[in-house]
Design an enzyme around this catalytic site. Structure first.
Site, PDB file in Angstrom:
ATOM      1  N   ARG A 206      35.360 -49.199  44.529  1.00 20.44           N
ATOM      2  CA  ARG A 206      36.129 -48.418  43.607  1.00 20.44           C
ATOM      3  C   ARG A 206      36.932 -49.376  42.987  1.00 20.44           C
ATOM      4  NH1 ARG A 206      35.760 -45.473  48.274  1.00 20.44           N
ATOM      5  NH2 ARG A 206      34.417 -43.486  47.966  1.00 20.44           N
ATOM      6  N   HIS A 314      33.764 -48.094  36.018  1.00 18.79           N
ATOM      7  CA  HIS A 314      33.208 -47.535  37.063  1.00 18.79           C
ATOM      8  C   HIS A 314      31.603 -47.556  37.237  1.00 18.79           C
ATOM      9  CE1 HIS A 314      33.008 -44.513  40.407  1.00 18.79           C
ATOM     10  NE2 HIS A 314      32.224 -43.978  39.774  1.00 18.79           N
ATOM     11  N   ARG A 317      30.073 -49.967  40.184  1.00 16.01           N
ATOM     12  CA  ARG A 317      29.898 -49.448  41.154  1.00 16.01           C
ATOM     13  C   ARG A 317      28.803 -48.486  41.323  1.00 16.01           C
ATOM     14  NH1 ARG A 317      31.838 -46.993  46.178  1.00 16.01           N
ATOM     15  NH2 ARG A 317      31.914 -45.094  46.342  1.00 16.01           N
ATOM     16  N   HIS A 340      31.832 -43.387  52.091  1.00 16.91           N
ATOM     17  CA  HIS A 340      31.973 -41.799  52.008  1.00 16.91           C
ATOM     18  C   HIS A 340      31.694 -41.347  53.229  1.00 16.91           C
ATOM     19  CE1 HIS A 340      31.459 -41.128  47.399  1.00 16.91           C
ATOM     20  NE2 HIS A 340      30.869 -42.125  47.234  1.00 16.91           N
ATOM     21  N   TYR A 349      21.727 -41.003  45.194  1.00 18.98           N
ATOM     22  CA  TYR A 349      21.142 -42.232  45.006  1.00 18.98           C
ATOM     23  C   TYR A 349      19.916 -42.436  45.551  1.00 18.98           C
ATOM     24  CZ  TYR A 349      25.508 -43.890  42.748  1.00 18.98           C
ATOM     25  OH  TYR A 349      26.670 -43.848  42.085  1.00 18.98           O
TER      26      TYR A 349
END
Length: 422
Positions: A206, A314, A317, A340, A349
């Site tokens: 991030r 962003h 990422r 996460h 994903y």
């Protein structure tokens, strides 16, 4: 319900001087409580007591006095007392409450909130031009606040936030760079930020994490970067260095050798030897503000050069997460790399990768079917040609039978000559 001697076994009903009826009942704590309103008929008051008795028996009763607290007051206290919220999250929640929740529902008592009122509030937000994404954020905050009122504080019997789909953000699909575009972008920004682009992408970091990386977090021999802190930007305060977004945010990420090579060059030319020196800073050695980076990196020209004019930082990422998922990594491995706690993002994903894989399979299937169709056509063509050859042979044989000749036999003239010579 009255017993045989005419007295109720639970609560009591009395007639007031006004002619209306008041119901009173003992709560689970033994304290006598009046109903929140009076009744025109005694039977209505008795039905109310039956309902309350049933709620207490099923442990669904809540204290009506406690439910009189206003939503605005309760939500503000909820944000203030919520443990482990990052400063940026506290700021976001406070802004959502003040901007989109309190002006509409802040003065409503918790006990008077119901699903139709929540639905009306959301519709008013959207009608006033608030985006679906922002309305979803406000709805999720309200639902979390009221869930605490249900489960922890036992103020409400159930959560009135029951609107299907109201918590979902329908964000536009973000672009994903190819490997060639990633390196082209890294070469398009000033050399000072080349390694920043590569580390963000291939490390799945991030913004706040990558700009908080220090020299001591890079292990060039092992080929890893350690994520243990992150910068957040707080209005009126500035950049605040704190823990990552979640507990899973603390992680160590392995990097490809090509990225490590770029970081080694960057450390040698742009970073102090101090272990606590930040790896990515402005030319003055200060931490980078997100709002200043586009100008520092000439971002608009760089993304246009690689054919992605709408690319956000962003999205690097996002690209890295997609590339990681395409390797066939497990959900748990993706969660660890992405930082996460929940598998939801990793599954997104993986789902996208699965869809791409199915598209490949469908294309292969189409190619196979095309090949099979071509083979069938060829077989039919060969069969027709064989039939034609067979028909030609049959025609010739028939013609020879018609003129009296047979294969390998001399004709009549030749036989007569042999007789005469004999």
């Amino acid at each position: 319900m009255p017993n045989r001697d005419g007295h109720r076994r639970f609560g009591n009903v009395r007639k007031l001087p006004s002619g209306r009826y008041q119901a009173r009942y003992p709560g689970p704590d033994g304290r006598l409580r009046p109903a929140p309103e009076t009744f025109a008929r005694k039977s209505e008051a008795e039905r109310y007591l039956v309902l309350v008795e049933s709620q207490i028996a099923r442990r669904e009763w809540t204290d009506p006095e406690r439910s009189k607290i206003k939503l605005g007051e309760y939500a503000a206290r909820w944000i203030e007392q919520r443990a482990n919220l990052r400063p940026r999250t506290i700021h976001l929640y406070g802004w959502l409450l003040g901007k989109h929740i309190a002006p509409y529902l802040g003065g409503v008592e918790l006990g008077r909130l119901d699903t139709p009122l929540i639905r009306e509030w959301r519709a008013e937000l959207l009608g006033n031009g608030v985006s679906e994404s922002m309305a979803a954020k406000a709805y999720r905050l309200l639902r979390a606040v009221l869930m605490t009122a249900v489960r922890e504080d036992e103020i409400l019997p159930k959560n009135p936030c029951r609107i299907t789909g109201a918590d979902q953000e329908k964000a536009a699909e973000r672009p994903v760079l190819t490997l060639a575009q990633v390196f082209a972008l890294a070469d398009a920004v000033p050399v000072r930020y080349r390694a920043l682009v590569l580390l963000t992408t291939f490390g799945c970091l991030r913004w706040g994490e990558v700009v908080a990386v220090q020299r001591q977090d890079i292990d060039t021999k092992a080929g890893t970067v350690r994520v243990r802190q992150a910068f957040t930007e707080q209005r009126g305060v500035g950049l605040v260095l704190g823990p990552p977004k979640s507990r899973a945010g603390r992680r160590t990420v392995s990097l490809p050798p090509a990225v490590i090579s770029a970081i080694v060059d960057h450390l040698a030319t742009e970073v102090d030897d101090n272990p606590e020196a930040f790896v990515f800073t402005t030319e003055n050695g200060r931490p980078i503000w997100r709002g200043n980076f586009n100008k520092l990196a000439n971002w608009k020209a760089a993304v246009a050069k690689v054919g992605q004019p709408n690319l956000h930082f962003h999205d690097l990422r996002h690209t890295g997460n997609t590339l990681a998922a395409q390797t066939g990594a497990s959900t748990r491995d993706l969660m660890a790399r992405m930082g996460h706690d929940s598998p939801q993002a990793a599954l997104i994903y993986q789902h996208a990768t699965a869809e791409a894989d199915r598209a490949i399979a469908a294309a292969l299937d189409a190619a196979v079917r095309g090949e099979e169709k071509a083979e069938r056509k060829k077989a039919k063509r060969d069969a027709r040609q064989a039939d034609k050859r067979s028909d030609g042979k049959k025609a010739k044989k028939k013609a020879r039978k018609t003129d009296g000749t047979r294969p390998g036999a001399p004709d009549d003239g030749a036989a007569g000559a042999l007789v005469r010579r004999g």
